[in-house]
Design a protein around this motif. Sequence first.
Motif, mmCIF file in Angstrom:
data_model
loop_
_atom_site.group_PDB
_atom_site.id
_atom_site.type_symbol
_atom_site.label_atom_id
_atom_site.label_comp_id
_atom_site.label_asym_id
_atom_site.label_seq_id
_atom_site.Cartn_x
_atom_site.Cartn_y
_atom_site.Cartn_z
ATOM 1 N N VAL A 309 2.652 26.222 43.723
ATOM 2 C CA VAL A 309 4.053 27.061 43.540
ATOM 3 C C VAL A 309 4.894 27.290 42.415
ATOM 4 C CG1 VAL A 309 6.228 27.307 44.566
ATOM 5 C CG2 VAL A 309 4.324 26.879 46.166
ATOM 6 N N ILE A 310 4.495 26.097 41.432
ATOM 7 C CA ILE A 310 5.271 26.022 39.989
ATOM 8 C C ILE A 310 4.457 26.637 39.037
ATOM 9 C CG2 ILE A 310 6.222 24.568 38.233
ATOM 10 C CD1 ILE A 310 6.854 22.536 40.548
ATOM 11 N N TYR A 351 -5.353 32.010 42.540
ATOM 12 C CA TYR A 351 -4.383 31.473 43.185
ATOM 13 C C TYR A 351 -3.389 32.259 43.924
ATOM 14 C CZ TYR A 351 -5.308 27.241 40.265
ATOM 15 O OH TYR A 351 -6.140 26.050 40.163
ATOM 16 N N ALA A 352 -3.449 33.634 43.810
ATOM 17 C CA ALA A 352 -2.644 34.328 44.590
ATOM 18 C C ALA A 352 -3.111 34.532 45.933
ATOM 19 C CB ALA A 352 -2.836 35.993 44.157
ATOM 20 N N LEU A 359 0.427 30.591 52.888
ATOM 21 C CA LEU A 359 1.778 30.891 53.846
ATOM 22 C C LEU A 359 1.327 31.797 54.989
ATOM 23 C CD1 LEU A 359 3.601 31.632 50.322
ATOM 24 C CD2 LEU A 359 3.696 29.520 51.886
ATOM 25 N N SER A 360 0.394 32.863 55.056
ATOM 26 C CA SER A 360 0.354 33.669 55.824
ATOM 27 C C SER A 360 -0.969 33.256 57.020
ATOM 28 C CB SER A 360 -0.273 34.928 55.435
ATOM 29 O OG SER A 360 0.747 35.536 54.400
ATOM 30 N N THR A 368 -7.332 23.867 51.827
ATOM 31 C CA THR A 368 -6.462 24.101 50.585
ATOM 32 C C THR A 368 -6.920 23.088 49.378
ATOM 33 O OG1 THR A 368 -4.583 23.098 51.381
ATOM 34 C CG2 THR A 368 -4.557 25.424 51.686
ATOM 35 N N ALA A 369 -7.373 22.011 49.838
ATOM 36 C CA ALA A 369 -7.685 20.896 48.698
ATOM 37 C C ALA A 369 -8.869 21.369 47.964
ATOM 38 C CB ALA A 369 -7.778 19.466 49.363
ATOM 39 N N TRP A 370 -9.950 21.764 49.032
ATOM 40 C CA TRP A 370 -11.187 22.349 48.133
ATOM 41 C C TRP A 370 -10.828 23.619 47.407
ATOM 42 C CZ3 TRP A 370 -15.186 19.420 47.839
ATOM 43 C CH2 TRP A 370 -15.215 18.467 48.897
#
Length: 397
Positions: A309-310, A351-352, A359-360, A368-370
Motif C-alpha cells: 500500500v505504501i 501490483y495494481a 481488496l475486491s 497474496t504471499a505468493w
Amino acid sequence: MQSLIETSSTALYISFLTYLIAIIPLGLSVKSNKTIFSIIGLSMTWIGFILQVTYFVLRWYAIGHAPVGNMYEFMTFFGIMLVAAFLIMYYIYHQSVIGLFALPISLLILGYANAFSKEVTPLIPALQSKWLTIHVITVAFSSAVLSISFVTSVIYLLKVINTEERSKRTFYLEMVMYFLVVVCGFIATTTAFNIAGYEKNIQFTNQDEKLEVYEYKMPAITVPKKSVVVEMTEDKKITQTAGENGFLEVSSFLNAMKLNTLIWSFLVGSLIYLLIRLITRRRIISLLKPLTNRVNAPTMDEISYRSIVIGFPLFTLGGLVFAMIWAQMAWSRFWGWDPKEVWALITFLFYAAFLHLRLSKGWEGEKTAWLSIIGFGTIIFNQVFVNLVIAGLHSYA
C-alpha cells in the motif's frame, strides 16, 4: 575528492560488517524472551544505516551529483533504502524477525553492487539532469518498501507451510532460496576472478554497425556474433590476437558479456546450493523454519499488505510519472517501449492487480504471499536481467 570517496567506501565497508554481526543478536531475539538481543541487533542496524548514509552523503559531495548513476551506486542505494524500510516497519510493528531476514537480503544487494566498477566517471548527457536524483531515488525507495513485502511473505510461508513435506508449495519456496543462493554465486564468482586479475577483450560490431570492445572479467561462455579476441595497448590501440573467443555466439540484442556473467553466477550458485544440501542433508527452507516458530502469521500478512500500500503509489510516481517526464526531456518522448520501460509497466500492472485481488476478491494470507514474492521477482528481473542483458536505452546503468 579522492579522499572523500575513499572515506565513503570505508564507511560502506564497515556498515557491511556491522550488519553481518547484527544478524547474530537479531537471530537470538527471535529465539529468546529477553529484549536485550533485540535492542543490540536494532542498535547495530542503526549504526550500519548511519554509516551507509555517511557513504551516500560523502560520495554525493565528492562527485557533485547524487551517486545513483551506475549499477554500483544504484544497487548500493537500494540496499540502504531496504534497511531504511525495515527500520520504518519495525517502529510500526516491532517485529525484529523482519530484520533477521531483511539484513541478509541487504547484504546480498551490497555484495552484488560491489561486483561492479566503483570508478567515478562523468555522467552521460541523458543523465545530466535533476530528474536523475528525483526518479532514481524514488524508484529505489519504493522498490525497497515493496521488498519488505517479499521478506514478510517468505516469513509467512515458512511459518504456515510444513517444510518437511513434498509438495508444490515447498518446491516453489525452495526455488526462492535457490535464487538467493545464485546471487551468492554471482558475488563469489566476480570476487574470485577479480582477485585473479582475469581479463579478455573481445571486439564485435554492435547494433549501430560500429566496432565495440567488451572487457570480459571472467572466461567467456557467451560472445557476440562474429567477434574476435583483441588486445589493447597502453595508448588504446587494438590488435587482433589468436585464441578462442567463447563457446556460444548470441545476438547483439543481448549483452553477451553480462549474459556470460549471469551464466557463471548460475553455475557457481548451483554448486553452492548443492554443497549446502549435501552438507546439511536438508532443504534450506527446513533450516530456516525454526526461526519462525514464534512468528504471528497474520501480522506478517498485514505488514506485507501495508508495504505494498505504501510502496505501490511511490513506485507509480517514480517509476512511471517521473520517468516519463525525464524521458521527454532526455529523448523527446514520454514513452518508447524500451525494455526497462516495459518492465516498469509490468511491475506497475502486477501490483495494481495485487491490490485489486486483495481488496475486491478478498485474497489474503498464502495467496497474496505468493503474489508478493512474484512481485519482488519482477523488480529484481527489471533491475538485474533487463539492465544487464537486454540492450536498450538504459544499458548504461
